[in-house]
Each structure stands twice: as C-alpha cells, then as structure tokens.
Design an enzyme around this catalytic site. Structure first.
Site, PDB file in Angstrom:
ATOM      1  N   LYS A  52       0.998  -1.090  -0.012  1.00 43.60           N
ATOM      2  CA  LYS A  52       0.031  -0.139   0.002  1.00 43.60           C
ATOM      3  C   LYS A  52       0.911   1.270  -0.018  1.00 43.60           C
ATOM      4  CE  LYS A  52      -3.797  -2.406   2.261  1.00 43.60           C
ATOM      5  NZ  LYS A  52      -4.517  -2.718   3.418  1.00 43.60           N
ATOM      6  N   GLN A  96      -4.146  -1.695   9.947  1.00 47.05           N
ATOM      7  CA  GLN A  96      -4.305  -3.026   9.065  1.00 47.05           C
ATOM      8  C   GLN A  96      -4.843  -4.078  10.100  1.00 47.05           C
ATOM      9  OE1 GLN A  96      -3.297  -3.417   6.110  1.00 47.05           O
ATOM     10  NE2 GLN A  96      -3.871  -5.748   6.068  1.00 47.05           N
ATOM     11  N   ASP A 119     -10.645   2.886   4.622  1.00 46.45           N
ATOM     12  CA  ASP A 119     -11.074   1.479   4.570  1.00 46.45           C
ATOM     13  C   ASP A 119     -12.554   1.380   4.466  1.00 46.45           C
ATOM     14  OD1 ASP A 119      -9.067  -0.585   4.182  1.00 46.45           O
ATOM     15  OD2 ASP A 119      -8.359  -0.302   6.210  1.00 46.45           O
TER      16      ASP A 119
END
Ligand code: GUN
Length: 291
Positions: A52, A96, A119
């Site tokens: 990412k 994450q 997200d």
C-alpha cells in the site's frame, strides 16, 4: 474465458490517479497523504501494508507507515487513533487488520474519524454504504466492483453467490451487488460456514465471489458453465521452490474452474492489486474533501 486482469487494470487506474495528483499540485495543493498503522509482526500484514505504501509512492501520494509493537495496549492504540484524527497533514488512514486478540477491533474502528476512514470500516461508512449514501467503500469490494465495471461484466438479474460473510469482503460485497445500479442488481445469496447446501447454491450461480480464505476450495464441479468467478483468497502456501519460501493460493482451483468460466480473476494479479488501487482512490477522495 476472459481473464479479469486486476494487475493491468490497477496500473491503468494508477495512471489516472497520478494525473489527478498532478492537477492538484498544479492548483497549489499538497498531494494526498495516507497513513497505515501496523501492529505487531504478522508477515502477511507487513507485505500488504508495504504494498500500500509503495503504491502511494507510485502515484505521487505521501505515505506514512506507523508501526507499533504487538503488545501495545488498547488505550495506547486509541491514543494513536486520536492523534491521526487530529493531524491535518494526514487525509486518510488505515489500521491493518487483524489486530492482536487482546485489542477490541470494534473499539478501535469506532474511534476512527469517518472522514479519514479510507478503509470504509467505521459503522457510519458501513451504514451509509448500506443506504446507498456517499461514503468510502471498503477497498476489496470496491476493487471488485471497479473490475466488473471496466470489463463490462453483465450483472443485472444475475444470481450471485458470495462465499464468506466477513465484514471486510463478504458482507459489503453482498450489499454492493444487490444495489440498484451497475455493477449490481444481482440476486445475492450470502453463504457461510453453517450453509448446508453450498455446492448446490454455487452450481446455480451466475457469479461466485469466493472469499472464505480456504485455498483452492471452489472446484470445477461447483461451478456452472459460463459463470463469472471472483477469487478473493490469498493464502500463503509453503513452496520451497520459491525464493520467498511460499506461493499465493486463491480460494478457487483455477486450473479446474477457469475452463468453465466466462470471466475469472487470477491469483495473484486479480483482486489484490484492485484492493490497493481502491484504497488510493479513497485517499484521493479524502484529500479532495479537505479542499
Ligand atoms: N486486512 C485484510 N484486508 C484488509 C483491508 O482491506 N484493510 C485493512 N485495514 N486490513 C485488512
């Protein structure tokens, strides 16, 4: 059979994003800035987060990787979330997952400012998605939707079977595919570990989204001729012949299934790169929202 090439598509989208970043800069704005928080030493998570961060560099974004030890307390992690919420130099950030088991994931996700939640995991964004309101869509489902769109895969009136009900993929995927829009307007069946007639349901499906995390689970005898198969699986399998010591396996037995499909995603090079590029699109959106 048409291969849904997530790698090539993601590269195309990255070029489009890079052009937008240049436009922002030409107008005197700073580029988008994504922060990624990684707790602990999970090898797969480290690989994903690094990918990412690297993707940010490729399109001209700023990125910050924030690493914390696996024994960080929940309150210290919540403190970090607060700092990221109030840092005006960061447009969006991700935590994450999975987090270590001593941390309550919901408490952490709830603490994220929905405006920076690129997200799309905060309940406000999940609720907005369910209602069809503007929001950040979670990256993997959004990437799949974008791939279906760019390949003009027919979805209207199709029966889609989603295998797996995770909050990250299965659940949002089922919501997005039933929307009254394109890609969408599917009749969706969401299945899970307690589903008793999975094989039968899969054999009826026009579209299968395999997101259960079991390598090569979906076999040829579970797929009807002409089906569209989306493979979300990405499991590391030991492979001494590889330099890394492992290979990536999807949830689909590609060799057996692909011959029956109208469209299918490969692993690697399918859903994975599309997930990353969706996160970039959300971060660009986050930047634009601040201007
Ligand atoms: N773990 C697996 N997929 C994801 C994702 O899309 N975002 C985050 N934050 N964690 C993940």
């Amino acid at each position: 059979m048409i291969l849904l090439d997530g790698l090539a598509t993601s590269q195309q989208i990255k070029q489009e994003i890079a052009v937008e970043v240049q436009h922002l800069k030409a107008q005197g704005h700073r580029p988008p800035h994504l922060a990624a928080v990684l707790v602990g030493e999970n090898g797969a998570s480290l690989t994903y987060v690094n990918a990412k961060v690297k993707a940010c560099e490729e399109v001209g974004f700023q990125s910050t990787l924030v690493r914390r030890d696996g024994d960080i307390s929940e309150s210290d992690l919540l403190e970090l979330v607060k700092e990221l919420n109030s840092n005006p130099d960061i447009d969006g950030y991700i935590i994450q997952l999975p987090l270590p088991t001593h941390i309550n994931e919901h408490n952490v996700l709830l603490a994220i400012d929905p405006i920076k939640d690129v997200d799309g995991f905060h309940p406000e964004n999940v609720g907005r998605m369910a209602l069809g309101l503007p929001c950040y869509l979670p990256a993997t489902p959004a990437g799949i939707i974008e791939l279906l769109k760019r390949y003009n895969v027919p979805t209207v009136g199709k029966h889609c079977v989603v295998i797996g009900r995770s909050h990250i993929v299965g659940l949002p995927m089922s919501i997005l595919l039933q929307r009254n829009s394109y890609p969408g307007n599917c009749t969706v069946t969401i299945t899970h570990s307690k589903t008793t007639n999975l094989n039968e349901l899969c054999r009826q499906a026009d579209i299968i989204v395999a997101a259960l995390g079991k390598p090569e689970f979906l076999k040829a005898d579970m797929v009807k001729e002409g089906a569209v198969v989306i493979d979300v699986g990405i499991t590391r399998m030991a492979d001494p012949s590889k330099k890394s010591g492992f290979r990536l396996a999807g949830d689909v037995d590609f060799a057996g299934v692909s011959g029956k499909c109208s469209f299918i995603t490969p692993v690697p090079g399918g859903v994975g790169p599309m997930t990353i590029v969706s996160l970039l699109m959300n971060t660009l959106e986050a930047r634009k929202r601040q201007i």
